[in-house]
Design an enzyme around this catalytic site. Structure first.
Site, short mmCIF file in Angstrom:
data_model
loop_
_atom_site.label_atom_id
_atom_site.label_comp_id
_atom_site.label_asym_id
_atom_site.label_seq_id
_atom_site.Cartn_x
_atom_site.Cartn_y
_atom_site.Cartn_z
N TYR A 53 2.56 -2.08 -16.66
CA TYR A 53 2.65 -2.97 -15.39
C TYR A 53 3.51 -4.08 -16.07
CZ TYR A 53 1.98 -4.70 -10.89
OH TYR A 53 1.87 -5.45 -9.63
N VAL A 153 1.22 2.41 0.58
CA VAL A 153 2.16 1.47 1.27
C VAL A 153 2.80 2.01 2.50
CG1 VAL A 153 4.01 -0.22 1.02
CG2 VAL A 153 2.04 -0.35 -0.83
N VAL A 258 22.44 -5.46 0.20
CA VAL A 258 21.50 -6.63 -0.69
C VAL A 258 20.38 -5.86 -1.50
CG1 VAL A 258 20.28 -8.51 -0.84
CG2 VAL A 258 22.34 -8.59 0.68
#
Length: 329
Positions: A53, A153, A258
């Site tokens: 991580y 998520v 973007v």
């Protein structure tokens, strides 16, 4: 008192162990003693234990990025929570039976909220909601595309988007995931492949997709970019492939796509306590209304942490893995 600890980085189910330690000291004036009720095993935890991580903690380390607890005692300066309150743990190192925490790291949760759902509230739902709100000004009827749509998520994003009136395109790796995602409110579910953009345009009737959410990185980023309209924004929040985000110069230079990143730690760190309370009050309300829900596949005791971690590491699961360190929930 029992805690989960690891002394080496490596496969979580191999390096973690449940050990006995001394009880925590009495809380100071600005602290509270809490008893941890339940915590989920999050991909962030797995990556941290593996040493993969963003930050490597000094060893030995106690993992645990989220969870819920009951306040046992509170210092004189802690006035927003009281003994008996169910609280969301905003700090880390939560895989233990009891701990002393700063009062500012506790948010009171409404009584009657589903404890299992509350334990999963800090990271995945907040990540999904903030990514939907912080990068593109989306209106009801707008399209959003995401990969890893069956992740924690991803599931939250589908449900929150539906609650907001947004439409989702959800990219998965297996056809078996299509029906379950459609059942919870996905508008379009497609299996990834080289012709992804063509199939997405067909499924959305040429809809202008302005936001892409990526958890994988690697080549899929450019396939998502191909699905975006001119000037669309892609937000990366994960590194499941272990590869860099790949977006072609054509998409960046000529189509104005973007690419940016999202890390919840930075967003929460920039918020005041009142802003955090508002964020999680919003999410808690969605849980209470039934708009937000994540299936739980199994709940383990903390003594069985290695089996819990091995279970959490399986690729094909139907829900999250939770741990209850102080008895069943």
């Amino acid at each position: 008192m029992k805690v989960v600890r690891f002394s080496d980085f490596g496969p979580p189910h191999e390096v973690c162990e449940c050990v006995d330690v001394d009880e925590p000291d009495a809380p100071g004036a600005d602290e509270a003693l809490v008893e941890v009720v339940c915590f989920p095993i999050n991909p962030v935890d797995m990556l941290s234990i593996a040493g993969e991580y963003a930050v490597r903690p000094p060893l030995p380390a106690n993992p645990g990025s989220e969870g819920v607890a009951r306040v046992v005692t509170a210092g004189a300066e802690v006035t927003h929570v009281k003994p008996g309150d169910l609280v969301l743990l905003l700090g880390r190192e939560n895989w233990m039976q009891r701990k002393v925490v700063k009062g500012a790291e506790l948010l009171k949760l409404p009584e009657g909220i589903d404890v299992r759902q509350a334990a999963m509230l800090k990271i995945n739902p907040a990540t999904a909601l903030l990514m939907l709100e912080r990068y593109v000004d989306l209106k009801a009827g707008d399209w959003v595309i995401q990969d890893a749509a069956n992740s924690g998520v991803g599931l939250n994003l589908i449900r929150i988007a539906r609650d907001k009136g947004l439409r989702t395109v959800n990219v998965v790796r297996r056809e078996s995931l299509i029906a379950p995602l459609m059942e919870i409110g996905a508008d379009v579910v497609v299996v990834d492949g080289p012709d992804l953009a063509d199939r997405v345009r067909t499924a959305t009737l040429g809809g202008d997709i302005r936001l892409a959410v990526d958890a994988i990185a690697g080549p899929i980023c450019n396939r998502l970019a191909d699905c975006l309209g001119e000037g669309g924004v892609m937000v990366n929040y994960g590194l499941l492939s272990g590869k860099p985000c790949e977006v072609s110069p054509f998409n960046v230079t000529f189509r104005g796509i973007v690419l940016t990143g999202f890390w919840l730690v930075k967003h929460l760190g920039a918020m005041s306590l009142a802003e955090k309370e508002a964020l999680y009050a919003d999410l808690g309300g969605r849980v209470a209304s039934g708009a937000l829900h994540v299936d739980v596949e199994a709940v383990y005791g903390m003594d069985d942490i290695r089996n819990a971690l091995a279970h959490a590491g399986r690729e094909a699961r139907s829900g999250k893995i939770l741990v209850a360190p102080n008895g069943p929930v």
